[in-house]
Enzyme design. Structure first.
Site, PDB file in Angstrom:
ATOM      1  N   ARG A  25       0.831  -1.219   0.000  1.00 48.05           N
ATOM      2  CA  ARG A  25       0.000   0.000   0.000  1.00 48.05           C
ATOM      3  C   ARG A  25       0.863   1.267   0.000  1.00 48.05           C
ATOM      4  NH1 ARG A  25      -5.468  -1.541   2.354  1.00 48.05           N
ATOM      5  NH2 ARG A  25      -5.969  -3.234   0.919  1.00 48.05           N
ATOM      6  N   GLY A 102      15.092 -13.041   9.051  1.00 47.58           N
ATOM      7  CA  GLY A 102      16.080 -12.956  10.118  1.00 47.58           C
ATOM      8  C   GLY A 102      17.482 -12.692   9.582  1.00 47.58           C
ATOM      9  N   ASP A 103      18.476 -12.977  10.418  1.00 49.27           N
ATOM     10  CA  ASP A 103      19.889 -12.728  10.070  1.00 49.27           C
ATOM     11  C   ASP A 103      20.290 -13.330   8.730  1.00 49.27           C
ATOM     12  OD1 ASP A 103      20.277 -11.416  12.384  1.00 49.27           O
ATOM     13  OD2 ASP A 103      21.617 -12.886  13.303  1.00 49.27           O
ATOM     14  N   SER A 105      18.448 -14.150   6.192  1.00 50.54           N
ATOM     15  CA  SER A 105      17.791 -13.421   5.098  1.00 50.54           C
ATOM     16  C   SER A 105      18.485 -12.079   4.866  1.00 50.54           C
ATOM     17  CB  SER A 105      16.319 -13.191   5.432  1.00 50.54           C
ATOM     18  OG  SER A 105      15.694 -14.427   5.717  1.00 50.54           O
ATOM     19  N   THR A 125      11.019 -12.315  13.000  1.00 50.25           N
ATOM     20  CA  THR A 125      11.369 -13.587  13.648  1.00 50.25           C
ATOM     21  C   THR A 125      10.789 -13.609  15.056  1.00 50.25           C
ATOM     22  OG1 THR A 125      13.207 -14.512  14.942  1.00 50.25           O
ATOM     23  CG2 THR A 125      13.686 -12.563  13.712  1.00 50.25           C
ATOM     24  N   ASP A 127      11.841 -15.206  17.488  1.00 46.58           N
ATOM     25  CA  ASP A 127      12.893 -15.357  18.510  1.00 46.58           C
ATOM     26  C   ASP A 127      13.429 -14.015  19.021  1.00 46.58           C
ATOM     27  OD1 ASP A 127      12.624 -17.997  17.968  1.00 46.58           O
ATOM     28  OD2 ASP A 127      14.589 -18.263  17.020  1.00 46.58           O
ATOM     29  N   ARG A 162       2.406 -29.581  41.293  1.00 50.89           N
ATOM     30  CA  ARG A 162       3.300 -29.939  40.205  1.00 50.89           C
ATOM     31  C   ARG A 162       4.340 -28.873  39.945  1.00 50.89           C
ATOM     32  NH1 ARG A 162      -1.193 -31.904  36.270  1.00 50.89           N
ATOM     33  NH2 ARG A 162      -1.299 -34.044  37.000  1.00 50.89           N
ATOM     34  N   ILE A 251       3.178 -24.139  17.820  1.00 53.08           N
ATOM     35  CA  ILE A 251       2.027 -23.252  18.057  1.00 53.08           C
ATOM     36  C   ILE A 251       2.512 -21.823  18.321  1.00 53.08           C
ATOM     37  CG2 ILE A 251       0.416 -25.008  18.921  1.00 53.08           C
ATOM     38  CD1 ILE A 251       0.861 -23.841  21.709  1.00 53.08           C
TER      39      ILE A 251
HETATM   40  P1  ADP Z   1      16.516 -16.416   8.933  1.00 55.57           P
HETATM   41  O1  ADP Z   1      16.408 -15.373   7.875  1.00 55.57           O
HETATM   42  O2  ADP Z   1      15.222 -16.609   9.679  1.00 55.57           O
HETATM   43  O3  ADP Z   1      17.738 -16.225   9.825  1.00 55.57           O
HETATM   44  P2  ADP Z   1      17.958 -18.553   7.520  1.00 55.57           P
HETATM   45  O4  ADP Z   1      19.190 -18.410   8.310  1.00 55.57           O
HETATM   46  O5  ADP Z   1      17.488 -19.926   7.190  1.00 55.57           O
HETATM   47  O6  ADP Z   1      16.695 -17.830   8.191  1.00 55.57           O
HETATM   48  O7  ADP Z   1      18.179 -17.753   6.153  1.00 55.57           O
HETATM   49  C1  ADP Z   1      17.143 -17.646   5.201  1.00 55.57           C
HETATM   50  C2  ADP Z   1      17.705 -17.743   3.814  1.00 55.57           C
HETATM   51  O8  ADP Z   1      18.612 -16.662   3.570  1.00 55.57           O
HETATM   52  C3  ADP Z   1      18.552 -18.994   3.544  1.00 55.57           C
HETATM   53  O9  ADP Z   1      17.776 -20.118   3.246  1.00 55.57           O
HETATM   54  C4  ADP Z   1      19.345 -18.543   2.331  1.00 55.57           C
HETATM   55  O10 ADP Z   1      18.541 -18.646   1.165  1.00 55.57           O
HETATM   56  C5  ADP Z   1      19.592 -17.058   2.619  1.00 55.57           C
HETATM   57  N1  ADP Z   1      20.947 -16.853   3.165  1.00 55.57           N
HETATM   58  C6  ADP Z   1      21.395 -17.156   4.402  1.00 55.57           C
HETATM   59  N2  ADP Z   1      22.704 -16.875   4.546  1.00 55.57           N
HETATM   60  C7  ADP Z   1      23.101 -16.366   3.356  1.00 55.57           C
HETATM   61  C8  ADP Z   1      24.357 -15.879   2.835  1.00 55.57           C
HETATM   62  N3  ADP Z   1      25.479 -15.853   3.589  1.00 55.57           N
HETATM   63  N4  ADP Z   1      24.382 -15.442   1.550  1.00 55.57           N
HETATM   64  C9  ADP Z   1      23.279 -15.461   0.790  1.00 55.57           C
HETATM   65  N5  ADP Z   1      22.072 -15.915   1.210  1.00 55.57           N
HETATM   66  C10 ADP Z   1      21.981 -16.356   2.464  1.00 55.57           C
END
Ligand code: ADP
Length: 319
Positions: A25, A102-103, A105, A125, A127, A162, A251
């Site tokens: 949007r 997350g990291d 991605s 995420t 977490d 418990r 869940i």
């Molecule tokens: P999150 O984003 O939740 O930390 P992942 O660590 O599984 O999950 O990363 C998600 C996706 O990001 C991976 O499946 C991959 O496609 C991509 N990715 C992760 N690390 C790298 C990297 N060093 N270089 C390029 N793509 C990456």
């Protein structure tokens, strides 16, 4: 910039849909065409990309999960695989991309930016393990799911003398455990930050029972620290409580996002679009002390881990 894309990647989190809605949007309001990429980086490589209209994101702000789907693609670390993604984006004329995840991605987003596609990361995420933001999308909803379940366990555990051992998600980051422990009045909270000593846990439970005369106890523990069923057995054997373990599992990932997650996701989505319009790339959005920020992804990935020591100290004073 005329066209941008959005994808959700890694573990899903409630509120991702609210972020997708905001990007679509806000993008359309800024005069852009917005494209949805299905199934994370896999969809970029397989050209699973479709233009989204305002109506495509109607009604999704209340839905958990992600309408775009999420996936993990290990091969995205290979430059030739990423080149395919870049070629597909260029074919569509998409010059900027919002990545919710997350990291991992973020690393993918940084690598794509270096190959000419401006990317902006949004932290999504449950977490809460991204150090460049105080809160990520999904954390508040997951926390509320944990609270709801632990409250129910408390009812039955106080009737039966418990000790409920509850395993929650988040290993690298114990935020779900510490926040849930504080908000449910748990007796013991165990995370990677606290460390784990079985005999100390048993001794503390005996103290709660014998000295503090507690009728029940709740232990909240982050995943992948110990076998919680075994711990529950030990509690039955070595304290006056009857130990029962519950693994909350997936869940925690579901459910309609809370107000807080909807607001956060909406603000993050809009901020990410503004950053792309301003020609930025290789940055991620976040909220720090209630202020919306953007920060360089490389910098974000190198920040020191957040400590929750003040919260553990608070818990110790109240238990
Ligand atoms: P999150 O984003 O939740 O930390 P992942 O660590 O599984 O999950 O990363 C998600 C996706 O990001 C991976 O499946 C991959 O496609 C991509 N990715 C992760 N690390 C790298 C990297 N060093 N270089 C390029 N793509 C990456």
């Amino acid at each position: 910039m005329k066209k941008i894309g959005i994808l959700t990647s890694g573990g899903d989190a409630p509120g991702m849909n609210a972020a997708i809605r905001a990007v679509v949007r806000s993008g359309i309001s800024a005069g852009l065409e917005v494209y949805g990429v299905f199934n994370g980086y896999e969809g970029l490589v397989n050209n699973n990309i479709r233009k989204l209209e305002r109506g495509d994101v109607s009604d999704i702000i209340i839905q958990g999960g992600t309408i775009l789907g999420s996936a993990r693609l290990e091969d995205f670390k290979l430059v030739e695989v990423r080149q395919k993604a870049v070629d597909n984006l260029m074919e569509h004329g998409i010059e900027g991309l919002v990545v919710v995840g997350g990291d991992g991605s973020y690393r993918g987003a940084q690598a794509l930016t270096e190959m000419g596609i401006n990317c902006i990361g949004i932290p999504g995420t449950i977490d809460n393990d991204i150090d460049s933001t105080d809160y990520s999308i999904g954390f508040d909803t997951a926390l509320n799911t944990v609270i709801e379940n632990v409250d129910k366990l408390r009812d039955t555990s106080s009737s039966h003398h418990r000790c409920s051992v509850v395993e929650v998600m988040g290993n690298r980051c114990g935020d779900l455990a510490i926040y849930a422990g504080l908000t449910t009045g748990a007796e013991i909270i165990i995370t990677k930050e606290t460390g784990y000593d079985e005999s100390e846990v048993l001794a503390r439970l005996r103290h709660f029972e014998e000295v503090k005369r507690k009728r029940h106890a709740i232990v909240i523990i982050s995943e992948k620290i110990t076998d919680v069923h075994l711990l529950a057995q030990k509690i039955s054997q070595h304290s006056g409580f009857s130990g029962r373990a519950t693994v909350l599992g997936h869940i925690q990932r579901g459910g309609s996002p809370t107000a807080r997650d909807r607001i956060l996701a909406t603000q993050f989505g809009d901020k990410a679009v503004q950053a792309l319009v301003a020609g930025e790339g290789g940055r991620c959005v976040g909220v720090v002390e209630e202020q919306l920020i953007t920060i360089d992804i490389n910098e974000a990935l190198q920040l020191p881990k957040k400590t929750r020591k003040p919260l553990f100290d608070l818990h110790d004073r109240l238990v």
